[in-house]
Scaffold this motif. Structure first.
Motif, PDB file in Angstrom:
ATOM      1  N   ASP A   1       0.585  -1.121  -0.057  1.00 42.88           N
ATOM      2  CA  ASP A   1      -0.005  -0.022   0.109  1.00 42.88           C
ATOM      3  C   ASP A   1       0.793   1.467   0.126  1.00 42.88           C
ATOM      4  OD1 ASP A   1      -2.198  -1.665  -0.163  1.00 42.88           O
ATOM      5  OD2 ASP A   1      -2.857  -1.139   1.929  1.00 42.88           O
ATOM      6  N   LEU A   2       2.159   1.185   0.683  1.00 45.86           N
ATOM      7  CA  LEU A   2       2.969   2.453   0.710  1.00 45.86           C
ATOM      8  C   LEU A   2       3.598   2.490  -0.366  1.00 45.86           C
ATOM      9  CD1 LEU A   2       4.227   1.834   4.209  1.00 45.86           C
ATOM     10  CD2 LEU A   2       2.713   3.735   3.504  1.00 45.86           C
ATOM     11  N   MET A   3       3.867   1.350  -1.267  1.00 47.87           N
ATOM     12  CA  MET A   3       4.416   1.635  -2.481  1.00 47.87           C
ATOM     13  C   MET A   3       3.684   2.057  -3.453  1.00 47.87           C
ATOM     14  SD  MET A   3       7.588   0.679  -1.895  1.00 47.87           S
ATOM     15  CE  MET A   3       8.544   0.044  -3.357  1.00 47.87           C
ATOM     16  N   TRP A   4       2.301   1.717  -3.547  1.00 48.73           N
ATOM     17  CA  TRP A   4       1.157   2.034  -4.387  1.00 48.73           C
ATOM     18  C   TRP A   4       0.881   3.466  -4.033  1.00 48.73           C
ATOM     19  CZ3 TRP A   4      -3.028  -2.141  -4.707  1.00 48.73           C
ATOM     20  CH2 TRP A   4      -2.743  -3.294  -5.325  1.00 48.73           C
ATOM     21  N   ALA A   5       1.036   3.968  -2.932  1.00 44.15           N
ATOM     22  CA  ALA A   5       0.939   5.541  -2.697  1.00 44.15           C
ATOM     23  C   ALA A   5       1.871   6.230  -3.121  1.00 44.15           C
ATOM     24  CB  ALA A   5       0.750   5.460  -1.316  1.00 44.15           C
ATOM     25  N   SER A   6       2.903   5.607  -2.955  1.00 42.44           N
ATOM     26  CA  SER A   6       4.361   6.490  -3.696  1.00 42.44           C
ATOM     27  C   SER A   6       4.320   6.632  -5.104  1.00 42.44           C
ATOM     28  CB  SER A   6       5.442   5.889  -3.191  1.00 42.44           C
ATOM     29  OG  SER A   6       5.761   5.726  -1.948  1.00 42.44           O
ATOM     30  N   ALA A   7       3.747   5.547  -5.755  1.00 40.48           N
ATOM     31  CA  ALA A   7       3.725   5.223  -7.303  1.00 40.48           C
ATOM     32  C   ALA A   7       2.629   6.269  -7.818  1.00 40.48           C
ATOM     33  CB  ALA A   7       3.430   3.854  -7.698  1.00 40.48           C
ATOM     34  N   ASP A   8       1.687   6.250  -7.189  1.00 41.42           N
ATOM     35  CA  ASP A   8       0.438   7.286  -7.502  1.00 41.42           C
ATOM     36  C   ASP A   8       0.861   8.460  -7.423  1.00 41.42           C
ATOM     37  OD1 ASP A   8      -1.048   4.842  -7.917  1.00 41.42           O
ATOM     38  OD2 ASP A   8      -2.295   5.009  -6.011  1.00 41.42           O
ATOM     39  N   MET A   9       1.417   8.924  -6.497  1.00 40.68           N
ATOM     40  CA  MET A   9       1.950  10.287  -6.113  1.00 40.68           C
ATOM     41  C   MET A   9       2.832  10.694  -7.305  1.00 40.68           C
ATOM     42  SD  MET A   9       4.018  12.023  -3.168  1.00 40.68           S
ATOM     43  CE  MET A   9       3.033  11.687  -1.911  1.00 40.68           C
ATOM     44  N   LEU A  10       3.893   9.882  -7.800  1.00 39.77           N
ATOM     45  CA  LEU A  10       4.686  10.061  -8.733  1.00 39.77           C
ATOM     46  C   LEU A  10       4.128  10.365 -10.042  1.00 39.77           C
ATOM     47  CD1 LEU A  10       8.042   9.762  -9.437  1.00 39.77           C
ATOM     48  CD2 LEU A  10       7.461   7.540 -10.306  1.00 39.77           C
ATOM     49  N   CYS A  11       3.132   9.463 -10.341  1.00 36.15           N
ATOM     50  CA  CYS A  11       2.257   9.695 -11.602  1.00 36.15           C
ATOM     51  C   CYS A  11       1.624  10.941 -11.731  1.00 36.15           C
ATOM     52  CB  CYS A  11       1.643   8.470 -11.963  1.00 36.15           C
ATOM     53  SG  CYS A  11       2.546   7.088 -12.151  1.00 36.15           S
ATOM     54  N   GLU A  12       1.310  11.769 -10.653  1.00 33.87           N
ATOM     55  CA  GLU A  12       0.890  13.182 -10.638  1.00 33.87           C
ATOM     56  C   GLU A  12       1.785  13.937 -11.581  1.00 33.87           C
ATOM     57  OE1 GLU A  12      -0.483  14.518  -6.818  1.00 33.87           O
ATOM     58  OE2 GLU A  12      -1.246  12.603  -6.213  1.00 33.87           O
ATOM     59  N   TYR A  13       2.957  13.672 -11.857  1.00 36.64           N
ATOM     60  CA  TYR A  13       3.771  14.786 -11.966  1.00 36.64           C
ATOM     61  C   TYR A  13       4.015  14.656 -13.735  1.00 36.64           C
ATOM     62  CZ  TYR A  13       3.938  16.337  -7.323  1.00 36.64           C
ATOM     63  OH  TYR A  13       3.557  16.952  -5.857  1.00 36.64           O
ATOM     64  N   GLY A  14       3.526  13.547 -14.189  1.00 34.47           N
ATOM     65  CA  GLY A  14       4.081  13.580 -15.719  1.00 34.47           C
ATOM     66  C   GLY A  14       3.724  12.557 -16.311  1.00 34.47           C
ATOM     67  N   HIS A  15       4.646  12.057 -17.236  1.00 33.24           N
ATOM     68  CA  HIS A  15       4.261  10.866 -18.107  1.00 33.24           C
ATOM     69  C   HIS A  15       5.431  10.029 -18.309  1.00 33.24           C
ATOM     70  CE1 HIS A  15       0.772  13.194 -19.157  1.00 33.24           C
ATOM     71  NE2 HIS A  15       1.280  14.018 -19.404  1.00 33.24           N
ATOM     72  N   ASP A  16       6.625  10.354 -18.018  1.00 31.78           N
ATOM     73  CA  ASP A  16       7.650   9.611 -18.318  1.00 31.78           C
ATOM     74  C   ASP A  16       8.582   9.231 -17.039  1.00 31.78           C
ATOM     75  OD1 ASP A  16       7.621   9.285 -21.288  1.00 31.78           O
ATOM     76  OD2 ASP A  16       7.788  11.500 -21.261  1.00 31.78           O
ATOM     77  N   PHE A  17       8.637   7.940 -16.529  1.00 28.54           N
ATOM     78  CA  PHE A  17       9.288   7.659 -15.163  1.00 28.54           C
ATOM     79  C   PHE A  17      10.451   6.914 -15.451  1.00 28.54           C
ATOM     80  CE2 PHE A  17       4.691   8.678 -14.828  1.00 28.54           C
ATOM     81  CZ  PHE A  17       4.848   9.992 -14.132  1.00 28.54           C
ATOM     82  N   TYR A  18      11.207   6.758 -14.122  1.00 28.55           N
ATOM     83  CA  TYR A  18      12.418   6.075 -13.923  1.00 28.55           C
ATOM     84  C   TYR A  18      12.492   5.778 -12.444  1.00 28.55           C
ATOM     85  CZ  TYR A  18      17.263   4.677 -14.936  1.00 28.55           C
ATOM     86  OH  TYR A  18      18.477   3.841 -15.079  1.00 28.55           O
ATOM     87  N   GLU A  19      12.701   4.298 -12.569  1.00 25.22           N
ATOM     88  CA  GLU A  19      12.909   3.808 -11.030  1.00 25.22           C
ATOM     89  C   GLU A  19      14.253   2.966 -10.786  1.00 25.22           C
ATOM     90  OE1 GLU A  19       9.918   0.713  -8.231  1.00 25.22           O
ATOM     91  OE2 GLU A  19       9.433   1.359 -10.295  1.00 25.22           O
ATOM     92  N   VAL A  20      14.676   3.307  -9.676  1.00 24.61           N
ATOM     93  CA  VAL A  20      15.941   2.549  -9.191  1.00 24.61           C
ATOM     94  C   VAL A  20      15.736   1.605  -8.018  1.00 24.61           C
ATOM     95  CG1 VAL A  20      18.069   2.861  -8.218  1.00 24.61           C
ATOM     96  CG2 VAL A  20      16.771   4.784  -9.415  1.00 24.61           C
ATOM     97  N   GLY A  21      15.904   0.331  -8.443  1.00 23.79           N
ATOM     98  CA  GLY A  21      15.440  -0.922  -7.668  1.00 23.79           C
ATOM     99  C   GLY A  21      14.155  -1.482  -7.865  1.00 23.79           C
ATOM    100  N   LEU A  22      14.199  -2.855  -8.499  1.00 21.97           N
ATOM    101  CA  LEU A  22      12.917  -3.552  -8.783  1.00 21.97           C
ATOM    102  C   LEU A  22      12.339  -3.994  -7.594  1.00 21.97           C
ATOM    103  CD1 LEU A  22      11.193  -4.508 -11.147  1.00 21.97           C
ATOM    104  CD2 LEU A  22      12.632  -6.482 -11.331  1.00 21.97           C
ATOM    105  N   GLY A  23      13.014  -4.493  -6.763  1.00 25.39           N
ATOM    106  CA  GLY A  23      12.486  -5.372  -5.551  1.00 25.39           C
ATOM    107  C   GLY A  23      11.389  -6.273  -5.998  1.00 25.39           C
ATOM    108  N   LEU A  24      10.176  -6.466  -5.456  1.00 20.69           N
ATOM    109  CA  LEU A  24       9.222  -7.214  -5.851  1.00 20.69           C
ATOM    110  C   LEU A  24       8.364  -6.693  -7.040  1.00 20.69           C
ATOM    111  CD1 LEU A  24       7.876  -8.023  -2.281  1.00 20.69           C
ATOM    112  CD2 LEU A  24       9.497  -9.385  -3.810  1.00 20.69           C
ATOM    113  N   GLY A  25       8.751  -5.580  -7.518  1.00 20.35           N
ATOM    114  CA  GLY A  25       8.039  -5.030  -8.571  1.00 20.35           C
ATOM    115  C   GLY A  25       6.631  -4.398  -8.261  1.00 20.35           C
TER     116      GLY A  25
END
Length: 205
Positions: free
Chosen positions: A34-58
């Motif tokens: 839920d915390l990862m999803w909330a972070s992801a949703d926040m990120l997506c508020e700011y544009g269309h092209d994204f970069y992530e460091v560390g795949l983890g569980l995906g």
């Protein structure tokens, strides 16, 4: 970024708990969803092209890629085995999701300027890396360079209510959201196993 070139990496599932383990240490656990999803949703508020460091569980990678706003999402992962474990569980990935291999502290210098709207940062790092001030002083100006104006840098959540010193000097605008969390009783990398977690979003003005 572990010191070993080929650490022991495994997915441990026990009593309903799911843990990505690197050299016997908890790198990530499924309760973080839920915390990862909330972070992801926040990120997506700011544009269309994204970069992530560390795949983890995906968890965040899939959430970002599946957001209707996302045009492209690239994930940088250091270890082959982490990607192999992820692909075994998710054989069909969104077409806008790409996974690259490499060490972020080298790769960031190669990324084009103003090429992404947001960066999500959640690699497994040793404590000597986290505390290396010279390394962060070299690295964070490169992160800012890679972000487009108005773009954001979101590190993994904190369970301690303080802004991370590694990033603070490089941004003027910081958004913080508080979310409740409940970790596993066996979780070792949080300040307690329940309480409030803080998502910090650093914006390039």
């Amino acid at each position: 970024m572990k010191n070993q070139a080929t650490p022991a990496i495994e997915l441990v599932e026990h009593d309903g708990e799911v843990t990505l383990s690197i050299d016997g240490e908890q790198a990530m656990q499924a309760w973080e969803r839920d915390l990862m999803w909330a972070s992801a949703d926040m990120l997506c508020e700011y544009g269309h092209d994204f970069y992530e460091v560390g795949l983890g569980l995906g968890l965040s990678a899939l959430r970002i890629a599946n957001n209707p706003a996302t045009r492209s999402h690239t994930v940088l992962e250091l270890f082959d085995k982490v990607e192999d474990l992820f692909r075994a569980r998710h054989p069909r990935l969104p077409g806008n999701l790409a996974i690259e291999r490499g060490d972020f502290f080298r790769r960031v210098f190669e990324l084009p300027s103003e090429s992404v709207d947001g960066m999500f940062f959640d690699p497994a790092l040793d404590m000597d890396v986290w505390t290396d001030k010279e390394l962060w002083d070299r690295t964070m100006p490169e992160v800012v360079r890679v972000l487009r104006p108005g773009g954001v840098f979101i590190p993994f959540f904190s369970t301690k209510p303080e802004l991370r010193w590694q990033y603070l000097p490089h941004f003027r605008t910081i958004r913080v959201e508080r979310h409740p969390y409940r970790a596993y009783d066996t979780t070792e990398y949080t300040y307690g196993t329940s309480g409030d977690a803080y998502i910090q979003c650093f914006r390039k003005d």
